[in-house]
Scaffold this motif. Sequence first.
Motif, mmCIF file in Angstrom:
data_model
loop_
_atom_site.group_PDB
_atom_site.id
_atom_site.type_symbol
_atom_site.label_atom_id
_atom_site.label_comp_id
_atom_site.label_asym_id
_atom_site.label_seq_id
_atom_site.Cartn_x
_atom_site.Cartn_y
_atom_site.Cartn_z
ATOM 1 N N ASP A 88 -18.227 46.448 -75.987
ATOM 2 C CA ASP A 88 -18.693 46.612 -74.760
ATOM 3 C C ASP A 88 -19.239 46.674 -73.349
ATOM 4 O O ASP A 88 -18.311 45.548 -73.050
ATOM 5 C CB ASP A 88 -19.503 46.893 -75.561
ATOM 6 N N GLU A 89 -18.463 47.892 -72.879
ATOM 7 C CA GLU A 89 -18.678 47.954 -71.490
ATOM 8 C C GLU A 89 -19.523 46.535 -71.121
ATOM 9 O O GLU A 89 -20.742 46.357 -71.598
ATOM 10 C CB GLU A 89 -19.752 48.833 -70.701
ATOM 11 N N PRO A 90 -19.025 45.693 -70.137
ATOM 12 C CA PRO A 90 -20.636 44.576 -69.492
ATOM 13 C C PRO A 90 -21.467 45.481 -69.051
ATOM 14 O O PRO A 90 -22.028 46.377 -68.190
ATOM 15 C CB PRO A 90 -20.199 43.748 -68.951
ATOM 16 N N ALA A 91 -22.772 44.417 -69.495
ATOM 17 C CA ALA A 91 -24.509 45.237 -68.919
ATOM 18 C C ALA A 91 -23.936 45.126 -67.363
ATOM 19 O O ALA A 91 -25.309 46.151 -66.534
ATOM 20 C CB ALA A 91 -25.453 44.411 -69.093
ATOM 21 N N GLU A 92 -23.483 44.372 -66.348
ATOM 22 C CA GLU A 92 -23.260 44.648 -65.478
ATOM 23 C C GLU A 92 -22.794 45.451 -64.710
ATOM 24 O O GLU A 92 -23.056 45.988 -63.855
ATOM 25 C CB GLU A 92 -22.522 43.320 -64.920
ATOM 26 N N ASP A 93 -21.857 45.923 -64.776
ATOM 27 C CA ASP A 93 -21.507 47.596 -65.288
ATOM 28 C C ASP A 93 -21.892 48.213 -65.104
ATOM 29 O O ASP A 93 -22.094 48.882 -64.072
ATOM 30 C CB ASP A 93 -19.748 47.532 -65.680
ATOM 31 N N LEU A 94 -22.824 48.299 -67.026
ATOM 32 C CA LEU A 94 -23.561 49.524 -66.154
ATOM 33 C C LEU A 94 -24.916 49.523 -65.611
ATOM 34 O O LEU A 94 -25.228 50.394 -64.858
ATOM 35 C CB LEU A 94 -24.462 49.034 -67.786
ATOM 36 N N LEU A 95 -25.246 48.212 -64.993
ATOM 37 C CA LEU A 95 -26.376 48.138 -64.026
ATOM 38 C C LEU A 95 -25.490 48.815 -62.427
ATOM 39 O O LEU A 95 -25.880 49.506 -61.598
ATOM 40 C CB LEU A 95 -26.985 46.932 -63.620
ATOM 41 N N LYS A 96 -24.350 48.425 -62.399
ATOM 42 C CA LYS A 96 -23.603 49.057 -61.156
ATOM 43 C C LYS A 96 -23.714 50.655 -61.351
ATOM 44 O O LYS A 96 -24.506 51.117 -60.263
ATOM 45 C CB LYS A 96 -22.359 48.582 -60.864
ATOM 46 N N ARG A 97 -23.397 51.014 -62.254
ATOM 47 C CA ARG A 97 -23.803 52.289 -62.515
ATOM 48 C C ARG A 97 -24.753 53.120 -62.133
ATOM 49 O O ARG A 97 -24.876 54.127 -61.660
ATOM 50 C CB ARG A 97 -22.696 53.155 -64.005
ATOM 51 N N ILE A 98 -25.810 52.566 -62.944
ATOM 52 C CA ILE A 98 -27.021 52.978 -62.577
ATOM 53 C C ILE A 98 -27.783 52.962 -61.414
ATOM 54 O O ILE A 98 -28.067 54.603 -61.178
ATOM 55 C CB ILE A 98 -28.043 51.990 -63.355
ATOM 56 N N ARG A 99 -27.636 52.052 -60.884
ATOM 57 C CA ARG A 99 -27.989 52.123 -59.127
ATOM 58 C C ARG A 99 -27.119 53.234 -58.203
ATOM 59 O O ARG A 99 -27.387 53.477 -57.809
ATOM 60 C CB ARG A 99 -27.666 49.591 -58.562
ATOM 61 N N ALA A 100 -25.934 52.992 -58.436
ATOM 62 C CA ALA A 100 -24.908 53.987 -57.683
ATOM 63 C C ALA A 100 -25.986 55.570 -58.283
ATOM 64 O O ALA A 100 -25.997 55.881 -57.740
ATOM 65 C CB ALA A 100 -23.570 54.028 -58.180
ATOM 66 N N GLU A 101 -26.147 55.337 -59.932
ATOM 67 C CA GLU A 101 -26.783 57.123 -59.800
ATOM 68 C C GLU A 101 -27.699 57.432 -59.161
ATOM 69 O O GLU A 101 -28.634 58.117 -58.147
ATOM 70 C CB GLU A 101 -26.696 57.198 -60.957
ATOM 71 N N ARG A 102 -28.704 56.103 -58.657
ATOM 72 C CA ARG A 102 -30.223 55.926 -58.510
ATOM 73 C C ARG A 102 -30.141 56.127 -56.952
ATOM 74 O O ARG A 102 -30.781 57.189 -56.596
ATOM 75 C CB ARG A 102 -30.759 55.433 -58.317
ATOM 76 N N GLU A 103 -28.755 55.911 -55.739
ATOM 77 C CA GLU A 103 -28.891 55.459 -54.931
ATOM 78 C C GLU A 103 -28.626 57.104 -54.569
ATOM 79 O O GLU A 103 -28.597 57.995 -53.458
ATOM 80 C CB GLU A 103 -27.772 54.859 -54.261
ATOM 81 N N ALA A 104 -27.339 57.788 -55.314
ATOM 82 C CA ALA A 104 -27.162 58.755 -54.394
ATOM 83 C C ALA A 104 -28.119 60.248 -55.229
ATOM 84 O O ALA A 104 -28.189 60.518 -53.894
ATOM 85 C CB ALA A 104 -26.058 59.245 -56.159
ATOM 86 N N ALA A 105 -29.168 59.841 -56.347
ATOM 87 C CA ALA A 105 -29.917 60.898 -55.510
ATOM 88 C C ALA A 105 -30.694 60.484 -54.807
ATOM 89 O O ALA A 105 -31.239 61.591 -54.587
ATOM 90 C CB ALA A 105 -30.785 60.590 -57.537
ATOM 91 N N ASP A 106 -31.626 59.225 -54.845
ATOM 92 C CA ASP A 106 -32.276 59.134 -52.846
ATOM 93 C C ASP A 106 -31.820 59.560 -52.005
ATOM 94 O O ASP A 106 -32.611 60.279 -51.270
ATOM 95 C CB ASP A 106 -31.849 57.655 -53.376
ATOM 96 N N ALA A 107 -30.634 59.386 -52.002
ATOM 97 C CA ALA A 107 -30.529 60.241 -50.376
ATOM 98 C C ALA A 107 -30.140 61.924 -50.493
ATOM 99 O O ALA A 107 -29.914 62.381 -50.153
ATOM 100 C CB ALA A 107 -28.307 59.944 -50.343
ATOM 101 N N GLU A 108 -29.467 62.545 -52.280
ATOM 102 C CA GLU A 108 -29.607 63.776 -51.990
ATOM 103 C C GLU A 108 -30.994 64.567 -52.264
ATOM 104 O O GLU A 108 -31.406 65.043 -51.161
ATOM 105 C CB GLU A 108 -29.173 64.535 -53.400
ATOM 106 N N ARG A 109 -32.099 63.207 -52.273
ATOM 107 C CA ARG A 109 -33.439 63.720 -52.064
ATOM 108 C C ARG A 109 -34.133 63.846 -50.551
ATOM 109 O O ARG A 109 -34.666 64.622 -49.595
ATOM 110 C CB ARG A 109 -34.133 62.850 -52.873
#
Length: 481
Positions: free
Chosen positions: A406-427
Motif C-alpha cells: 500500500d502507498e505509505p501513509a506519509e505519501d498520503l499525508l503529502k497529497r492531502i496537504r498539497a490538496e489543502r494548500e491548493a484549495a486555500d490558494a484558490e479561496r
Amino acid sequence: MASDTGKSFKCELRPAAPDEWGIVKVSAMTWGEFRPAENKALLDEGLVNPDYEIQAGDVLVSRANTVEHVGAPVLVGEVRPRLLLSDKSLRFKLGSAIDRNWFIYSLRSPAVRRAIAAKASGTSDSMRNISQPDLKAIRLALPPAAEQHRIADALEEHLARLDKVEARLQAASSHFDALLQAVLDGVATGALGDVQAQVPAERLVQEVADVRGGIQKQSRREPDKNAYPFLRVANVGRGKLDLEDVHKIELFKNEIDRYRLAEGDLLVVEGNGSSEQIGRAATWDGSIEDCVHQNHLIRVRPGPELRPAYLNLVWNSPTVAQRLRRAASSTSGLNTLSTRKLKELVIPVAALPDQDSLVEAANRAYARIVAGRRRVNNGLAHAAALRHALLAEAFAGRLVPQDPEDEPAEDLLKRIRAEREAADAERKAARWAAAQAKRKSQAKPKVPAPADAPPPPAPTTVTVTPLPEGEQATLPLEFNA
C-alpha cells in the motif's frame, strides 16, 4: 481536509416551503441518518449565501446536541434544495485521498467519541456543545488509502448484519409492548387467557369509588414545622410509581386527615402536554407514611366493589385510556381532567371473583412479558457491545490485513496537504478578486483603474519529516478560519 460551518439566521419555527430557503436543525443530524425535513424557514432570504447550501454526499456533524449525538457524523443522501447549514452544524470537505465511508466510521469509533465527550461542554444531557477549536484538535489515525477502503468495506459488511439483528430485536420489543396492551384490554373486557369471566358491567366511577383532588403548591406551603411527603406528577407513571425524589409540603390544622393517602388509592394524572399521557395512573403502595398528593393528581379510592389491582389494570388499558382522552379534550385546546370528569367516567367493573381471576391471569402474562423483554434487552446490549468492539478493532488496525504494498501513509499525508494548500490558494485568489471587483465598483470616475492584479499567492512548500519506525501517521481535523 477542511470544513464549513453555517451561519446564525433569524428563522420561523415552521419548516421551509419547497420554494423557500431553510436552515437545518440539530435534530436533522442523528446517528446514520440525515433528516432534511427537520429545518426552519429563513426570515430574510437576502442574507442567503448559496455556498452553504447542503448537497447530496456532504458529511455533516452537529456541534450542539445531546450527549449521544453531539459530533455524530451523517452522510447526506437525498436532500431538498435550498437547505443551508446552521451555526450549530459543520460540513467536512474531504479530498480525494480520504475514503468518505472510512472517515464517517472513524468519527464513530470509540476513541474519537471519547475525545468528543471529553471536550464537549455543558452539564445537561439535553444539550452539549463542542467548539471548532476542540474539534480541530482531535486527530485521526490515518492508514493508507487502500487500507481505508478495506476497513470501510469490512465494517459495512459486519455492521449490516448487526443492523438486521438489532432490527429483529427491536421488532420483538415492540411486539411485547403490543402484548402488554392486549393483556390490559383483556382485563377490561373480561376475556384473558383461560379466564371465563362474565362481561363486566359499565359503571360510573363515582358509583364504585371516591374521587378527590389534591393540594395546590403555594409559597405559604414551603416545608417548615409541619411538613409531609408530597407526591407530584413526576412520581406517577403508567401503572408504576417513581419514589426516588419525593418532595415535602407544609400542612395546616387537620389537613393530613383529609389528604392522607391510603394503600390501594389510584393516583391519576389530570393533564399532560401529550394526550397519550393524560389520565395515566398508578396505585399507591403505602410505602411512605402520612403521604399526600398535589392538585395535579386526582385520587380515586376504590370502594367495596373494586379490587385496587383490578382498577389499576383496567384504568391503564387502551379502552379506558381512550375514554380518558375524550373526557380531557376541550374546545379551548387545553386538555385536562377534573374530579367532575372522573366521577362521570364510565369504566368496566367485573364481579369480585372475576376481578381476582383476571388479575392473577394478568400477573402470569406480565411475568412472561418481563422475561421476554429481559432477553431482548440483553440481546440489544450484546449487539451494542459488538458494534463498539468492531469499531475499536477496525481503528486499532486489527479488523483487516495490512498490505506492505500500500502507498505509505506519509505519501498520503503529502497529497492531502498539497490538496489543502491548493484549495486555500484558490479561496484566497477568489477573495482577492472579489475585493478588487468591489473596489473598482466603488471607485470615483476620476480615480484611475487599479494596476493589474498580482497573481494569487503560491502554495507553501510542505516538508514532511519521516515518522520514527512504528509510529502511526495522524490526520488533524482541519478547519478554515
